[in-house]
Design a protein around this motif. Structure first.
Motif, short mmCIF file in Angstrom:
data_model
loop_
_atom_site.label_atom_id
_atom_site.label_comp_id
_atom_site.label_asym_id
_atom_site.label_seq_id
_atom_site.Cartn_x
_atom_site.Cartn_y
_atom_site.Cartn_z
N GLY A 116 1.53 55.21 49.05
CA GLY A 116 0.10 55.41 49.53
C GLY A 116 -0.96 54.37 48.94
O GLY A 116 -1.63 53.89 49.74
N THR A 117 -0.79 54.09 47.81
CA THR A 117 -1.73 53.00 47.10
C THR A 117 -1.42 51.86 47.60
O THR A 117 -2.33 51.10 48.03
CB THR A 117 -1.48 52.94 45.37
OG1 THR A 117 -1.45 54.22 44.94
CG2 THR A 117 -2.24 52.09 45.07
N LYS A 118 -0.37 51.24 48.04
CA LYS A 118 0.08 49.96 48.42
C LYS A 118 -0.63 49.92 50.00
O LYS A 118 -1.19 49.15 50.41
CB LYS A 118 1.37 49.53 48.84
CG LYS A 118 2.07 49.32 47.47
CD LYS A 118 3.39 49.05 47.34
CE LYS A 118 4.27 48.94 45.97
NZ LYS A 118 5.53 48.58 46.22
N LEU A 119 -0.58 50.96 50.61
CA LEU A 119 -1.21 51.10 51.90
C LEU A 119 -2.60 50.99 52.13
O LEU A 119 -3.18 50.47 52.73
CB LEU A 119 -0.69 52.31 52.83
CG LEU A 119 0.88 52.42 53.18
CD1 LEU A 119 1.39 53.70 53.68
CD2 LEU A 119 1.34 51.28 54.17
N PHE A 120 -3.11 52.01 50.87
CA PHE A 120 -4.63 52.02 50.76
C PHE A 120 -5.28 50.50 50.48
O PHE A 120 -6.29 50.11 51.19
CB PHE A 120 -4.85 52.86 49.66
CG PHE A 120 -6.60 52.87 49.24
CD1 PHE A 120 -7.31 53.31 50.11
CD2 PHE A 120 -6.87 52.32 48.08
CE1 PHE A 120 -8.61 53.40 49.95
CE2 PHE A 120 -8.16 52.20 47.72
CZ PHE A 120 -9.04 52.78 48.52
N LYS A 121 -4.52 49.75 49.83
CA LYS A 121 -4.93 48.35 49.39
C LYS A 121 -4.96 47.52 50.78
O LYS A 121 -5.92 46.75 51.13
CB LYS A 121 -4.01 47.97 48.36
CG LYS A 121 -4.45 48.38 46.94
CD LYS A 121 -3.25 47.95 45.98
CE LYS A 121 -3.91 48.29 44.64
NZ LYS A 121 -2.65 47.71 43.69
N ARG A 122 -3.72 47.91 51.32
CA ARG A 122 -3.65 46.95 52.67
C ARG A 122 -4.92 47.48 53.68
O ARG A 122 -5.49 46.57 54.58
CB ARG A 122 -2.40 47.16 53.36
CG ARG A 122 -2.19 46.34 54.54
CD ARG A 122 -2.23 44.65 54.19
NE ARG A 122 -2.06 43.92 55.36
CZ ARG A 122 -3.37 43.39 55.84
NH1 ARG A 122 -4.57 43.66 55.66
NH2 ARG A 122 -3.07 42.69 56.82
N LEU A 123 -5.08 48.47 53.78
CA LEU A 123 -6.02 49.03 54.72
C LEU A 123 -7.47 48.53 54.15
O LEU A 123 -8.41 48.29 55.13
CB LEU A 123 -6.19 50.71 54.62
CG LEU A 123 -4.99 51.31 55.39
CD1 LEU A 123 -5.22 52.97 55.60
CD2 LEU A 123 -5.22 51.06 56.95
N GLU A 124 -7.80 48.54 53.02
CA GLU A 124 -9.15 47.99 52.49
C GLU A 124 -9.15 46.71 52.99
O GLU A 124 -10.38 46.05 53.55
CB GLU A 124 -9.05 48.18 51.08
CG GLU A 124 -9.47 49.35 50.52
CD GLU A 124 -9.72 49.53 49.00
OE1 GLU A 124 -10.70 49.90 48.65
OE2 GLU A 124 -9.12 48.74 48.40
N LYS A 125 -8.24 45.67 52.78
CA LYS A 125 -8.29 44.26 53.21
C LYS A 125 -8.30 44.39 54.81
O LYS A 125 -9.32 43.47 55.28
CB LYS A 125 -6.88 43.62 53.05
CG LYS A 125 -6.66 43.46 51.57
CD LYS A 125 -5.39 42.58 51.20
CE LYS A 125 -5.15 42.27 49.86
NZ LYS A 125 -3.95 41.72 49.69
#
Length: 130
Positions: A56-65
């Motif tokens: 989820g954290t990895k996806l969150f970082k990608r979503l922020e970008k």
């Protein structure tokens, strides 16, 4: 060795080239509404413990970008309501991640406490036997 569809090679060099390509400031086809829905869905999945918090954290970082790209380089500029909804969805996702991580820490602490208590009882039992 195979060639990536964008002309890069598979392997470390290919991944780096794809990551660099991804960071180029080009318009994106992603919409604010799509990102908002995705962030809300991920929040729900985290609360349901259906996905791992590290994932989820990895996806969150990608979503922020991607959100930054949508805000800065979308074909049509976003209105205030779309920006606010996207920001709120990302904040909700971040909150769900923090809650999930906190729950994992509490559970790990409880397991550690139980383990320490069991060890102390075994030691006490051995001293009583002596």
């Amino acid at each position: 060795m195979t060639v990536h569809p964008h002309g890069t090679q598979n392997g470390a060099q290919g991944r780096i080239a794809v990551e660099l390509q991804d960071e180029i400031d080009e318009p994106t086809q992603t919409t604010a509404t799509g990102l908002t829905r995705l962030a809300a869905t991920l929040s729900d999945l985290l609360r349901e413990q259906a996905i791992d918090s590290r994932f989820g954290t990895k996806l969150f970082k990608r979503l922020e970008k991607e959100a930054k790209r949508v805000i800065d380089h979308a074909p049509a500029s976003l209105n205030k309501a779309d920006k606010a909804a996207l920001r709120e969805a990302l904040e909700s996702l971040e909150h769900a991640l923090v809650q999930r991580d906190a729950a994992l820490l509490v559970a790990a602490n409880a397991r550690l406490r139980d383990s320490e208590e069991a060890t102390a009882k075994r030691r006490k039992g051995k001293k009583d036997d002596v």
